[in-house]
Design an enzyme around this catalytic site. Structure first.
Site, mmCIF file in Angstrom:
data_model
loop_
_atom_site.group_PDB
_atom_site.id
_atom_site.type_symbol
_atom_site.label_atom_id
_atom_site.label_comp_id
_atom_site.label_asym_id
_atom_site.label_seq_id
_atom_site.Cartn_x
_atom_site.Cartn_y
_atom_site.Cartn_z
ATOM 1 N N CYS A 140 1.689 41.146 79.209
ATOM 2 C CA CYS A 140 2.428 41.077 77.943
ATOM 3 C C CYS A 140 3.553 42.113 77.862
ATOM 4 C CB CYS A 140 1.469 41.201 76.765
ATOM 5 S SG CYS A 140 0.269 42.518 76.922
ATOM 6 N N TYR A 141 3.536 43.110 78.722
ATOM 7 C CA TYR A 141 4.601 44.130 78.774
ATOM 8 C C TYR A 141 5.076 44.280 80.215
ATOM 9 C CZ TYR A 141 3.500 45.524 73.979
ATOM 10 O OH TYR A 141 3.321 45.551 72.628
#
Ligand code: SF4
Ligand code: SF4
Lengths: 402, 136
Positions: A140-141
């Site tokens: 997600c990052y």
């Protein structure tokens, strides 16, 4: 005659409040007597401006695209490492942080020209700051590397958060050894060559409210040239120390944790500071208004430099070795005269906190209140007092055996 | 030709006790006036002299000083205070060997008297906000 903070605020709103500084109140009460003065005066303002190492700022820099998890990664602000053990883009920069490649004390005494305190000053001054970061990348990052300029005006949040400021009284540092030493109290010359102190004395916030009758959690204050609040009692808050008959601590005692929006503060009151041979820090301006709710509260604000005693401590041995020895006690009146006598020797004094700037803070806060710009707040909870039983403990070292 | 100059002499620790200045008088016919004398934290002797005499004697005297290991500096470097940065804390008061800093009695503001400064440099690194600046 007891007043309430609400009543005082109504007077401030009507432009009728009587506000004096902690210096002015001394003669005011001498002239009018405590009873009459307590009826007339609504607020006494205090101030202090000195190096305060347990200061920091936390910032939220906003998300990159694609997203990057600075949290748990590594972030440098102008080469000074920031603390990243928080969520994705929250960072904390502490006043004493220094660049990895700062030579420190390798060549003693180190200069410590730029560190966390200077970052906070540069932020508040509106200067661009270079941010370099690396992260491990997640689903997600995904982003792993970042180099960008940041500026306080562009980032989401910038909050000054100081976990220990505004010490109620402090040591006077001297050096009994044969060689010059470099300490957080400045350069100390051998054989009692000088003495260094760091308190505004009769102007200092907690010395005007020795038992924390009015200053509590939620008290609105002057902080770094803007508005801040007392967030908690400061770390090492230590109400149970020797006190004089009128309640004034004779040792370092109470402390404040304070916070406020850095975006409305001012470089003049947050100054990056370098202590030769010691490290980086920041000089912070704090002013606390004391609502005159009773004669007792007023009485405490009339404390003078003659009434406040500070312990003289040897920083060549007693301090580093954690020995409790106090060589002597001297008053702030003596300290401010420029010379004290210790062990029969005349010793020149110097201050690390700025008295003229403390006066300026108390006067500025007074102006703000007189102009209706600054209303007082009721604390939501008191600071721990003597009854709390809090004492200041050393670390209990327990050897770790394999 | 007669000359009169102000100079700063720095004596390494090993020379502090030697009668160097008196030899300037005896062997080089120079007159001197001690403007300031002190020992720095690094145990170095610091002496500010006004030295006068004939130019030829003066030159020989300076050569003698250099040969003994004394460092000589003309009083030409300039130290200034960045007024914006000075917080008037007073940390410099007990650091300066020549008493170039003082306090205004009422306000306790710190005054810097450039005339008394010998450009020893001690205040540059000890001033916490680094308000003192050395110019060459
Ligand atoms: S130490 Fe520096 S900031 Fe403090 S009074 Fe001296 S020049 Fe000013
Ligand atoms: S450089 Fe600073 S410490 Fe040295 S003489 Fe000048 S004012 Fe004093």
């Amino acid at each position: 005659m007891a007043k309430t903070i609400n009543e005082i605020n109504e007077k401030i709103n009507k432009g009728e409040a009587v506000v004096v500084t902690a210096n002015e109140i001394i003669d005011f009460v001498k002239e009018k007597g405590i009873e009459k003065a307590a009826q007339e005066v609504d607020v006494v303002t205090t101030g202090t401006f000195g190096p305060m190492c347990s200061s920091s700022a936390y910032i939220n820099v906003g998300h990159t695209s694609p997203r990057m998890k600075l949290g748990g990664g590594r972030v440098l602000l102008n080469d000074v490492p920031a603390y990243t053990g928080l969520a994705a883009v929250d960072l904390l920069i502490g006043a004493t942080a220094i660049p990895d490649d700062d030579p420190r004390n390798k060549i003693h005494p180190g200069e410590f020209n730029y560190g966390g305190g200077h970052i906070i000053e540069d932020l508040v001054a509106g200067n661009d700051i270079r941010l370099e970061a690396t992260a491990y990348g997640t689903d997600c990052y995904p982003k792993r590397k970042l180099e960008t300029w940041i500026n306080i005006s562009d980032i989401n949040d910038a909050v000054l958060f100081n976990m220990r400021n505004a010490y109620q009284n402090y040591n006077v540092a001297v050096n009994l050894s044969e060689k010059t030493i470099y300490t957080y109290m400045g350069m100390l010359k051998p054989n009692l060559g000088n003495a260094s102190y760091s308190s505004a004395g009769q102007l200092s916030p907690l010395l005007n409210d020795p038992y924390y009758r009015t200053i509590g959690i939620g008290t609105k204050i002057f902080l770094g040239g803007g508005i801040g609040f007392v967030a908690w009692h400061g770390t090492q808050h230590n109400p149970n120390v020797l006190r004089t008959e009128n309640g004034v601590p004779r040792r370092s005692a109470g402390t404040l944790a304070v916070m406020g929006d850095l975006k409305q503060m001012n470089q003049r009151w947050l100054v990056g500071t370098s202590m030769l041979g010691y490290g980086c820090t920041i000089t912070v301006g704090i002013g606390v208004p004391i609502p005159i709710l009773s004669e007792e509260v007023l009485q405490y604000t009339t404390v003078t430099d003659d009434d406040i005693l500070a312990p003289v401590v040897d920083y060549s041995r007693a301090y580093p070795q954690m020995q409790p020895d106090v060589i002597d006690e001297v008053s702030y009146a003596q300290l401010k005269s420029g010379q004290i006598t210790i062990q029969g020797k005349k010793v020149a004094t110097a201050s690390l906190s700025s008295y003229p700037r403390a006066v300026e803070i108390a006067s500025t806060l007074k102006e703000w209140i007189l102009n209706g710009k600054f209303l007082l707040t009721d604390p939501v909870a008191p600071l721990p007092g003597i009854e709390s039983g809090i004492t200041f403990r050393p670390l209990k070292e327990r050897p770790i055996e394999d | 030709m007669a000359v009169s100059k102000r100079i700063v002499l720095r004596f390494p620790g090993r020379l502090v006790d030697r009668p160097i200045v008196s030899r300037l008088v005896r062997d080089y016919n120079l007159d001197f006036n001690i403007l300031k004398a002190s020992v720095t934290p690094e145990e170095e002797g610091l002496l500010v002299l006004e030295l006068s005499g004939k130019q030829s004697d003066y030159d020989k005297g300076i050569r003698y000083l250099t040969e003994t290991g004394v460092r000589i500096q003309a009083l030409s470097q300039d130290v200034t205070r960045n007024e914006e940065r000075c917080t008037h804390c007073g940390a410099c008061l007990t650091i300066c060997p020549t008493g170039a800093f003082g306090r205004e009695l009422q306000t306790l503001r710190v005054i810097f008297d450039n005339e008394k400064c010998l450009a020893c440099g001690l205040c540059i690194k000890t001033c916490p906000p680094r308000a003192m600046e050395l110019h060459f």
